[in-house]
Design a protein around this motif. Sequence first.
Motif: not given
Length: 191
Positions: A51-60, A151-155
Amino acid sequence: MQTGFNNETLKNIKQRRSTRSFKDEQIKDEELQAVLEAGLYAPYAWEYSRHFTVIQNKELLGRLNIAAKEAARQMALEHLRELGSNECFNCLYNAPTLIIVSGDEKAPVPIEADCAAATQNLLIAAESIGLGSCWIFFVLLAFNSPQGTELLKELKIPDDYKPCYSVLLGYKNTATVNMPEKNPDLITYIK
């Protein structure tokens, strides 16, 4: 070791290097989709093992860096403790995009192999379209921090999936490519 072949795929494999200095600009959605599609087309032993999780949110991204450094300060390996204590160190190298590749722990095959194949495809695809990339481990330490479960839940990483690898993406700050010759002694031929 030179081969007689000269094609774009081999060129991209040879010239890809880890980028640790990124421009502030976010990558384009089309570029991200092209890279992710390459990840989806990687070979696998079990189709739904990754599974791929993409994070582009600077704060996160900032919180992931802080959590990873917090966990690193508790590690037995001195080098990790030093990095975790270094206020100037950003384990994400200020990249605007992070992709976490997670594997299904219930899959009947070793998930690391499927996730590694997908990760390599992400890196080569990024190079082929002019993006900088870096395969990193350090940020995954965030899931060993006190905030790890949250973090696992938030992502939105699916239940029973474990973050295995991660890739940074962004525009390179430098265009210099160093393609050193590789050691041919690493290959044994038996014909």
